[in-house]
Design an enzyme around this catalytic site. Structure first.
Site, PDB file in Angstrom:
ATOM      1  N   HIS A 176       0.914  -1.231  -0.027  1.00 57.34           N
ATOM      2  CA  HIS A 176      -0.006   0.004   0.069  1.00 57.34           C
ATOM      3  C   HIS A 176       0.821   1.262   0.092  1.00 57.34           C
ATOM      4  CE1 HIS A 176      -2.266   3.243   1.706  1.00 57.34           C
ATOM      5  NE2 HIS A 176      -3.372   2.620   1.147  1.00 57.34           N
ATOM      6  N   GLY A 177       2.016   1.113   0.792  1.00 57.20           N
ATOM      7  CA  GLY A 177       2.683   2.282   0.781  1.00 57.20           C
ATOM      8  C   GLY A 177       2.664   3.513   1.747  1.00 57.20           C
ATOM      9  N   ASP A 178       1.356   3.534   2.200  1.00 55.31           N
ATOM     10  CA  ASP A 178       1.133   4.649   3.278  1.00 55.31           C
ATOM     11  C   ASP A 178       0.203   4.146   4.130  1.00 55.31           C
ATOM     12  OD1 ASP A 178       1.250   7.088   4.626  1.00 55.31           O
ATOM     13  OD2 ASP A 178       0.044   8.252   3.361  1.00 55.31           O
ATOM     14  N   LEU A 179       0.192   2.739   5.000  1.00 52.02           N
ATOM     15  CA  LEU A 179      -0.636   2.104   5.641  1.00 52.02           C
ATOM     16  C   LEU A 179      -0.759   2.568   7.065  1.00 52.02           C
ATOM     17  CD1 LEU A 179      -2.852  -0.371   5.034  1.00 52.02           C
ATOM     18  CD2 LEU A 179      -1.100  -1.788   5.842  1.00 52.02           C
ATOM     19  N   ASN A 183      -5.869   5.957   6.714  1.00 47.21           N
ATOM     20  CA  ASN A 183      -6.243   5.471   5.489  1.00 47.21           C
ATOM     21  C   ASN A 183      -6.850   4.121   5.504  1.00 47.21           C
ATOM     22  OD1 ASN A 183      -4.769   7.557   4.170  1.00 47.21           O
ATOM     23  ND2 ASN A 183      -2.912   6.676   4.051  1.00 47.21           N
TER      24      ASN A 183
END
Length: 268
Positions: A176-179, A183
């Site tokens: 996801h990269g920005d979990l 979010n």
């Protein structure tokens, strides 16, 4: 009504009935739209709306709940509005299942098809077959021109030692990269959707470290997700360092203590 709302409605081919601001992140502007035909949608800005649309499509293709993309162009992303009523007792376990499903989707290499950004902070995603080199170059050393000399020297020492600390070829999981909790949309015992991705392919522990940076998933999450890989605890600060550095650059010296504490935990 704002130009953003009118533009989003035009992309959907409908007239606006109501516009309400939504609580959102510090890096984008979000509006709740109600259209004259009764439909609801979310309009948001971002560094690259069409790139974010492709990331959301990747989440959906992996079987992960995410808002459907209704329209996108170079200035706005228009999304399905998902419920976010708060979590019940089963929400942590469902999040564990969702993240496991996300990480089961794999690529051939580390990186992503295009670069991205957190606001003014670039996310370099050029493909690599060497995971420690990718993490060193694309996630740590890339901040060199924006940090104090003392901090960057510590980061350089850590980066030089990454071949001894990180697996060279972990499974290239979809990240996801920005979990973080903000979010993750939850309705009852279910995750309604993951939002605001900054996707890439990499070691699954990257998302897990981020998820634990501003909160701590409960045991139900871990039980549903699966057991940790050997050495995960030692790698966690290495992976948590990237989002901490991003926060330091975006929001200032208040995050320097977090960065220094993570470097201490990493032994540098």
């Amino acid at each position: 009504m704002s130009d953003l709302a009118r533009h989003a409605a035009a992309l959907l081919g409908a007239a606006l009935a109501e516009v309400r601001p939504m609580p959102g992140g510090d890096l984008s502007h979000c509006l709740h739209l109600r259209l004259a035909d009764g439909r609801e949608a979310v309009a948001k800005t971002g560094p690259a709306p069409e790139a974010e649309a492709r990331m959301l499509a990747a989440l959906v293709a992996a079987g992960v709940p995410a808002p459907a993309v209704l329209a996108a162009d170079g200035t706005v992303l228009v999304l399905e509005r998902l419920p976010d009523a708060g979590g019940g007792s089963g929400a942590q376990a469902d999040l564990g299942r969702v993240v496991a499903r996300l990480h089961a989707a794999t690529g051939e290499r580390y990186g992503w098809q295009e670069d991205y950004a957190f606001g003014p902070v670039a996310i370099e995603n050029a493909w690599s077959d060497d995971w420690p080199a990718f993490w060193a170059e694309r996630r740590l050393l890339c901040h060199a021109g924006h940090l104090s000399t003392a901090l960057i020297r510590r980061i350089e020492r850590l980066a030089a030692d990454l071949p001894n600390r990180l697996p060279r070829r972990p499974r290239p999981s979809l990240l996801h990269g920005d979990l973080w909790g903000g979010n993750v949309l939850v309705a009852g015992d279910r995750v309604a959707g993951l939002i605001d991705p900054a996707c890439s392919h990499g070691h699954a522990e990257v998302d897990l470290a981020m998820l634990g940076l501003f909160g701590r998933p409960g045991p139900a999450f871990r039980e549903a997700y699966g057991p940790p890989e050997p050495g995960e605890a030692e790698r966690r600060p290495i992976y948590a360092l990237w989002p901490a550095l991003v926060h330091l650059r975006l929001f200032g010296a208040g995050y320097r203590g977090m960065v220094e504490g993570i470097l201490e935990a990493a032994g540098v």
